[in-house]
Design a protein around this motif. Sequence first.
Motif, PDB file in Angstrom:
ATOM      1  N   ASN A   1      35.592 -28.894 -29.276  1.00 21.97           N
ATOM      2  CA  ASN A   1      34.584 -29.096 -30.313  1.00 21.97           C
ATOM      3  C   ASN A   1      33.356 -28.263 -29.959  1.00 21.97           C
ATOM      4  O   ASN A   1      32.696 -28.513 -28.946  1.00 21.97           O
ATOM      5  N   LEU A   2      33.071 -27.268 -30.802  1.00 22.19           N
ATOM      6  CA  LEU A   2      32.030 -26.288 -30.518  1.00 22.19           C
ATOM      7  C   LEU A   2      30.914 -26.391 -31.554  1.00 22.19           C
ATOM      8  O   LEU A   2      31.131 -26.130 -32.748  1.00 22.19           O
ATOM      9  N   ALA A   3      29.723 -26.768 -31.115  1.00 19.87           N
ATOM     10  CA  ALA A   3      28.566 -26.880 -32.008  1.00 19.87           C
ATOM     11  C   ALA A   3      27.819 -25.554 -32.050  1.00 19.87           C
ATOM     12  O   ALA A   3      27.555 -24.943 -31.012  1.00 19.87           O
ATOM     13  N   ILE A   4      27.475 -25.114 -33.262  1.00 16.79           N
ATOM     14  CA  ILE A   4      26.676 -23.894 -33.459  1.00 16.79           C
ATOM     15  C   ILE A   4      25.271 -24.345 -33.843  1.00 16.79           C
ATOM     16  O   ILE A   4      25.065 -24.911 -34.925  1.00 16.79           O
ATOM     17  N   VAL A   5      24.300 -24.129 -32.963  1.00 21.11           N
ATOM     18  CA  VAL A   5      22.943 -24.625 -33.184  1.00 21.11           C
ATOM     19  C   VAL A   5      21.961 -23.471 -33.021  1.00 21.11           C
ATOM     20  O   VAL A   5      22.306 -22.385 -32.559  1.00 21.11           O
ATOM     21  N   GLY A   6      20.714 -23.740 -33.396  1.00 20.38           N
ATOM     22  CA  GLY A   6      19.679 -22.726 -33.266  1.00 20.38           C
ATOM     23  C   GLY A   6      18.611 -22.868 -34.328  1.00 20.38           C
ATOM     24  O   GLY A   6      18.718 -23.683 -35.254  1.00 20.38           O
ATOM     25  N   HIS A   7      17.583 -22.056 -34.203  1.00 19.69           N
ATOM     26  CA  HIS A   7      16.450 -22.067 -35.117  1.00 19.69           C
ATOM     27  C   HIS A   7      16.891 -21.644 -36.513  1.00 19.69           C
ATOM     28  O   HIS A   7      17.892 -20.940 -36.698  1.00 19.69           O
ATOM     29  N   VAL A   8      16.143 -22.084 -37.517  1.00 15.16           N
ATOM     30  CA  VAL A   8      16.448 -21.737 -38.894  1.00 15.16           C
ATOM     31  C   VAL A   8      16.397 -20.224 -39.083  1.00 15.16           C
ATOM     32  O   VAL A   8      15.556 -19.536 -38.491  1.00 15.16           O
ATOM     33  N   ASP A   9      17.311 -19.696 -39.871  1.00 15.11           N
ATOM     34  CA  ASP A   9      17.407 -18.260 -40.176  1.00 15.11           C
ATOM     35  C   ASP A   9      17.734 -17.405 -38.951  1.00 15.11           C
ATOM     36  O   ASP A   9      17.425 -16.206 -38.931  1.00 15.11           O
ATOM     37  N   SER A  10      18.361 -17.998 -37.966  1.00 16.78           N
ATOM     38  CA  SER A  10      18.785 -17.204 -36.807  1.00 16.78           C
ATOM     39  C   SER A  10      20.149 -16.563 -37.023  1.00 16.78           C
ATOM     40  O   SER A  10      20.602 -15.785 -36.181  1.00 16.78           O
ATOM     41  N   GLY A  11      20.813 -16.884 -38.141  1.00 15.94           N
ATOM     42  CA  GLY A  11      22.092 -16.271 -38.475  1.00 15.94           C
ATOM     43  C   GLY A  11      23.301 -17.072 -38.045  1.00 15.94           C
ATOM     44  O   GLY A  11      24.371 -16.502 -37.813  1.00 15.94           O
ATOM     45  N   LYS A  12      23.184 -18.391 -37.975  1.00 17.98           N
ATOM     46  CA  LYS A  12      24.299 -19.241 -37.526  1.00 17.98           C
ATOM     47  C   LYS A  12      25.464 -19.210 -38.506  1.00 17.98           C
ATOM     48  O   LYS A  12      26.624 -18.991 -38.111  1.00 17.98           O
ATOM     49  N   SER A  13      25.198 -19.459 -39.780  1.00 17.97           N
ATOM     50  CA  SER A  13      26.273 -19.500 -40.770  1.00 17.97           C
ATOM     51  C   SER A  13      26.910 -18.131 -40.958  1.00 17.97           C
ATOM     52  O   SER A  13      28.126 -18.016 -41.137  1.00 17.97           O
ATOM     53  N   THR A  14      26.096 -17.080 -40.915  1.00 14.23           N
ATOM     54  CA  THR A  14      26.639 -15.719 -41.017  1.00 14.23           C
ATOM     55  C   THR A  14      27.544 -15.415 -39.836  1.00 14.23           C
ATOM     56  O   THR A  14      28.614 -14.812 -39.991  1.00 14.23           O
ATOM     57  N   LEU A  15      27.132 -15.829 -38.650  1.00 18.88           N
ATOM     58  CA  LEU A  15      27.960 -15.639 -37.461  1.00 18.88           C
ATOM     59  C   LEU A  15      29.293 -16.373 -37.596  1.00 18.88           C
ATOM     60  O   LEU A  15      30.353 -15.821 -37.277  1.00 18.88           O
ATOM     61  N   CYS A  16      29.245 -17.627 -38.080  1.00 16.83           N
ATOM     62  CA  CYS A  16      30.478 -18.412 -38.257  1.00 16.83           C
ATOM     63  C   CYS A  16      31.399 -17.756 -39.285  1.00 16.83           C
ATOM     64  O   CYS A  16      32.613 -17.623 -39.056  1.00 16.83           O
ATOM     65  N   GLY A  17      30.823 -17.352 -40.426  1.00 16.64           N
ATOM     66  CA  GLY A  17      31.637 -16.720 -41.459  1.00 16.64           C
ATOM     67  C   GLY A  17      32.230 -15.396 -41.014  1.00 16.64           C
ATOM     68  O   GLY A  17      33.389 -15.086 -41.306  1.00 16.64           O
ATOM     69  N   ARG A  18      31.442 -14.603 -40.305  1.00 16.96           N
ATOM     70  CA  ARG A  18      31.918 -13.315 -39.808  1.00 16.96           C
ATOM     71  C   ARG A  18      33.043 -13.514 -38.790  1.00 16.96           C
ATOM     72  O   ARG A  18      34.038 -12.773 -38.785  1.00 16.96           O
TER      73      ARG A  18
END
Length: 518
Positions: free
Chosen positions: A125-142
């Motif tokens: 189970n891997l959580a992707i966290v970080g500051h807003v607009d740091s590119g988390k969702s883009t990283l996941c989708g890519r």
Amino acid sequence: TVPFKFDIPSPDDMVSIGLKSSRHLRKDIPGKMVMGDDDLVAEKDTSTDPSSSVKLDELGGNSSSVAANTRNETLILDNELQHLSLERKPKNSKAKIKKPVPVSQYKPEPWMLQGEDQEMPRQLNLAIVGHVDSGKSTLCGRLLHALGRISKKQMHKNEKEAKEKGKGSFAYAWAMDESADERARGITMNVGVAYFDTKNYQVVMLDSPGHKDFVPNMISGVTQADAAVLVVDASLGSFESGMGVNGVGQTKEHSQLIRSFGVENLIVAVNKMDSVEYSAERFNYVKSQLGIFLRSCGYKESAITWVPLSAMENENLVTAASDTRLSSWFHGTCLLEAIDSSAAPHRDVSKPLRLPICDVISSHVLGQVAVCGKVVCGAIRSDSKVLVMPSGELATVKIIERDSSRLSSARAGDNIAIGLQGIDPIHVMSGGVLCHPDYPVSVASSLELKILVLDITVPILPGLQVDMSTLRAPPSVPSGRPRPSRSSLICLPMSARPPIELLQLKLSSYRYTSLRRA
């Protein structure tokens, strides 16, 4: 001439009198029933005292007295029927739970240990966290697109819709941000869940919100994590904003939260390196500044992996960097290799079953009564009996699913959906726990909390009223989704209430152990 009267009223008369009385009957004084103007006034115990005073009809004689007594009995019977309940009221409302067996006597069954010898991918189970607009969702989708988890048709649809709304750079992010509100605002609001496989793991990726208003939702994903990816924006000004130059930034806050929930293995993805021309100096600056803070939070240097990358340019995600500006000075692993080389999470199957219920659902596949959650310890299999706490009711496990795939059994660490049978839905609720029938979880009326204070705004004194949040994962997460399982709490002042379900508490006492301001 006196009209003829029957001495005993007919059944139809009794019914009509009862219907009429139910419309006029009212209870003004305890022990007394007051009727309408033309009706009778019956004092207490009228039904048991035939000699009680009644208003006699001058022409009715004894027949009127009999009719009056019969009418009184009808009124009392009608009043009792109105309050008649078909529900059985037990003498003791507490659940009948047999005396538990000491946990020290528990021994796992052979089938629970068989999975350790089989060659099957372990779940991470891997959580992707970080500051807003740091590119988390883009990283996941890519990452999902590079691994073939997103079809070309779906990707083309996302690109088309993003361009129509003037947000062409959000095409990959929309693979995780599926709700209309998230796409309209351009931020992640709920925890997105996706799956992909590596050489060693079946990874459950939890894309968590970065905005400070949705920290409670972020916690609902972090509580499930075995490891985490902290996404940092390397752009000038953005990194400093996440570190909280003018306050507590989400980079710091998220780092503290995931460590407080027991996450020890951390991958720091320094994203958007293309915006700083893949500068080694900028990367080293981010590493030095953030590294000091992470070590102060309790992370070991050996458990932190630093990966410079660019999610938008697909640099250093699945394969080594192809841009010479990055490959000339960085010779470490790419993001996918860093995830695959994470330390194996500990799965405790030697203890009795504990599965916190994080959501109650119903579906055609799982049945009318189904629950979602993570197996914290122990194991569970189909056709076995489980004890639902705190109701103390037994149920039979009929179906077990993980990632929409049916399983015959599940073990500690698995996020599953279970179809139950032989139990009333009213006894199954979010926050309950599925247990081994002989080893139920303890039920307590008080609890002692260890609270991590991130930012002190008011003095913490006995008598301070705080809110304890009952975290729930968002409804957009699919079946078999990870849910909160560890004892995760947020205690906030009454004036800072987040938009989630809350239980109001009062701080009766506290013991000072350590107080550190972020």
